[in-house]
Design an enzyme around this catalytic site. Structure first.
Site, PDB file in Angstrom:
ATOM      1  N   ASP A  31       0.920  -1.133  -0.039  1.00 24.25           N
ATOM      2  CA  ASP A  31       0.142   0.084  -0.034  1.00 24.25           C
ATOM      3  C   ASP A  31       0.877   1.176   0.027  1.00 24.25           C
ATOM      4  OD1 ASP A  31      -2.310   1.495   0.004  1.00 24.25           O
ATOM      5  OD2 ASP A  31      -2.811   1.239   2.046  1.00 24.25           O
ATOM      6  N   ASN A  33       1.453   3.287  -2.884  1.00 22.74           N
ATOM      7  CA  ASN A  33       2.132   3.806  -4.069  1.00 22.74           C
ATOM      8  C   ASN A  33       1.463   5.153  -4.671  1.00 22.74           C
ATOM      9  OD1 ASN A  33       3.269   1.154  -4.102  1.00 22.74           O
ATOM     10  ND2 ASN A  33       1.945   0.068  -5.635  1.00 22.74           N
ATOM     11  N   ARG A  35       0.335   7.692  -3.132  1.00 25.06           N
ATOM     12  CA  ARG A  35       0.854   8.722  -1.988  1.00 25.06           C
ATOM     13  C   ARG A  35       2.251   8.911  -2.398  1.00 25.06           C
ATOM     14  NH1 ARG A  35      -1.525   6.309   3.018  1.00 25.06           N
ATOM     15  NH2 ARG A  35      -1.974   4.474   1.770  1.00 25.06           N
ATOM     16  N   ASN A  79     -10.587  -3.158  -6.905  1.00 24.01           N
ATOM     17  CA  ASN A  79      -9.506  -2.142  -7.701  1.00 24.01           C
ATOM     18  C   ASN A  79      -9.733  -2.073  -9.122  1.00 24.01           C
ATOM     19  OD1 ASN A  79      -6.411  -3.315  -5.777  1.00 24.01           O
ATOM     20  ND2 ASN A  79      -7.781  -1.569  -5.367  1.00 24.01           N
ATOM     21  N   ARG A  82     -10.867   1.424 -10.206  1.00 23.85           N
ATOM     22  CA  ARG A  82      -9.962   2.746 -10.456  1.00 23.85           C
ATOM     23  C   ARG A  82     -10.003   3.053 -11.843  1.00 23.85           C
ATOM     24  NH1 ARG A  82      -4.770   2.142  -6.451  1.00 23.85           N
ATOM     25  NH2 ARG A  82      -6.158   1.602  -4.554  1.00 23.85           N
ATOM     26  N   ARG A 198       1.858  -4.200   6.571  1.00 26.06           N
ATOM     27  CA  ARG A 198       1.056  -3.377   6.019  1.00 26.06           C
ATOM     28  C   ARG A 198       1.679  -1.988   5.894  1.00 26.06           C
ATOM     29  NH1 ARG A 198      -4.907  -2.216   4.552  1.00 26.06           N
ATOM     30  NH2 ARG A 198      -4.748  -0.828   3.023  1.00 26.06           N
TER      31      ARG A 198
HETATM   32  C1  FPP Z   1      -1.997  -0.010  -3.177  1.00 20.28           C
HETATM   33  O1  FPP Z   1      -1.393   1.637  -3.201  1.00 20.28           O
HETATM   34  C2  FPP Z   1      -1.509  -0.711  -4.424  1.00 20.28           C
HETATM   35  C3  FPP Z   1      -2.282  -1.172  -5.400  1.00 20.28           C
HETATM   36  C4  FPP Z   1      -3.756  -1.310  -5.537  1.00 20.28           C
HETATM   37  C5  FPP Z   1      -1.406  -1.735  -6.576  1.00 20.28           C
HETATM   38  C6  FPP Z   1      -0.085  -2.552  -6.162  1.00 20.28           C
HETATM   39  C7  FPP Z   1       0.376  -3.066  -7.296  1.00 20.28           C
HETATM   40  C8  FPP Z   1       1.891  -3.186  -7.450  1.00 20.28           C
HETATM   41  C9  FPP Z   1       2.872  -2.826  -6.561  1.00 20.28           C
HETATM   42  C10 FPP Z   1       2.259  -3.546  -8.793  1.00 20.28           C
HETATM   43  C11 FPP Z   1       1.949  -4.718  -9.372  1.00 20.28           C
HETATM   44  C12 FPP Z   1       2.839  -5.346 -10.205  1.00 20.28           C
HETATM   45  C13 FPP Z   1       3.349  -6.648  -9.580  1.00 20.28           C
HETATM   46  C14 FPP Z   1       4.818  -7.141 -10.557  1.00 20.28           C
HETATM   47  C15 FPP Z   1       2.951  -7.579  -8.828  1.00 20.28           C
HETATM   48  P1  FPP Z   1      -2.467   2.369  -3.513  1.00 20.28           P
HETATM   49  O2  FPP Z   1      -2.585   2.741  -5.095  1.00 20.28           O
HETATM   50  O3  FPP Z   1      -3.891   2.223  -3.118  1.00 20.28           O
HETATM   51  O4  FPP Z   1      -1.795   3.525  -2.971  1.00 20.28           O
HETATM   52  P2  FPP Z   1      -2.532   5.080  -1.853  1.00 20.28           P
HETATM   53  O5  FPP Z   1      -3.255   4.421  -1.026  1.00 20.28           O
HETATM   54  O6  FPP Z   1      -1.219   5.785  -1.590  1.00 20.28           O
HETATM   55  O7  FPP Z   1      -3.279   5.623  -3.021  1.00 20.28           O
END
Ligand code: FPP
Length: 250
Positions: A31, A33, A35, A79, A82, A198
């Site tokens: 979690d 990415n 931000r 998801n 999104r 987490r």
């Molecule tokens: C949550 O962070 C992350 C996700 C919903 C996607 C995670 C995906 C990856 C790490 C890439 C996948 C690729 C592979 C190779 C497995 P968020 O986007 O909800 O972050 P936020 O809460 O900061 O908005």
């Protein structure tokens, strides 16, 4: 670092290999990415690219320190809501990763997908099936990737299989046990989660392996997933080592 349920962690330098209680299964909720990207004035998709890079780095480190079962929450059943660009980017990163199966073969790592594969386009589903088949002979480490995954959905899926068996007359309702439900989860045959990590400061499970986490320990940190380092994983493992697990006993 924000440790949950612990004041400090001055033993951070302690060698991981000395730990007495090494978890059999560690689950990661990737979690933060979005931000991470926002903080840098970048589009969210850049955060996912960094998150995917970090996923590869952490998988490699897990193998180096001898973890046997690791699971990562990459994409939930929710998801898909999104924005299209974001979903497409994540699917692209996932598809690129599936092309790098050689990495898993040299590491003798078995890859298993948790979730309903039927929703994916044919070309991705074919790659998923190929990776699972090509790595099925390995057991040094099991890498579980939750994609199109939801914990409640998984339990409902298991219940449907058992209900069909009852309908077909091959199972009686009294024979439905915790074990038979577990047997039809995507994680069938693998140990329950001991430790859930987490990052990003959120203190919740978000429908991740809810059945398998019944007795898991939790480690929360404010660090965002793209910055979650091997050192941070060491801290989580050291913290886990100090926990007293009772599994409902005394
Ligand atoms: C949550 O962070 C992350 C996700 C919903 C996607 C995670 C995906 C990856 C790490 C890439 C996948 C690729 C592979 C190779 C497995 P968020 O986007 O909800 O972050 P936020 O809460 O900061 O908005």
């Amino acid at each position: 670092m924000a440790l949950f349920g612990k004041k400090d962690n001055k033993e951070a330098a302690k060698s991981i290999s000395e730990l007495k209680n090494f978890p059999q299964h560690v689950g990661f909720i990737m979690d933060g990415n979005g931000r991470w990207a926002k903080k840098r004035g970048l589009p969210r998709t850049f955060g996912h690219r960094e998150g995917a890079k970090n996923f590869r780095k952490i998988v490699r480190y897990c193998k180096d320190i001898g973890l046997k079962n690791i699971s990562f929450y990459a994409f939930s059943t929710e998801n898909w809501q999104r924005p299209k660009e974001e979903v497409d980017t994540i699917m692209g990163l996932f598809s690129d990763y599936l092309d790098d199966v050689q990495e898993l073969l040299t590491e003798k790592t078995r890859m298993v997908f948790l979730g309903d594969k039927t929703i994916f386009p044919d070309y991705i589903r074919a790659k998923m099936e190929k990776v699972e088949a090509e790595t099925a002979c390995y057991s040094d480490m099991i890498l579980m990737l939750a994609v199109n995954y939801g914990g409640r959905d998984e339990i409902a899926h298991s219940a449907r299989i058992l209900a069909q068996q009852v309908k077909d007359g091959v199972l009686s309702p009294e024979d439905i046990t915790e074990d038979s439900i577990s047997e039809h989860l995507y994680t069938s045959g693998y140990p329950d989660v001991d430790l859930v990590i987490r990052p990003s400061g959120e203190l919740r499970l978000s429908n991740f392996l809810i059945w398998q986490c019944a007795y898991a320990e939790y480690y929360f940190t404010d660090i965002l997933w793209p910055d979650f380092s091997p050192e941070e994983l060491d801290k989580a493992l050291i913290d886990f080592d100090s926990r007293h697990r009772r599994f409902g006993g005394v």
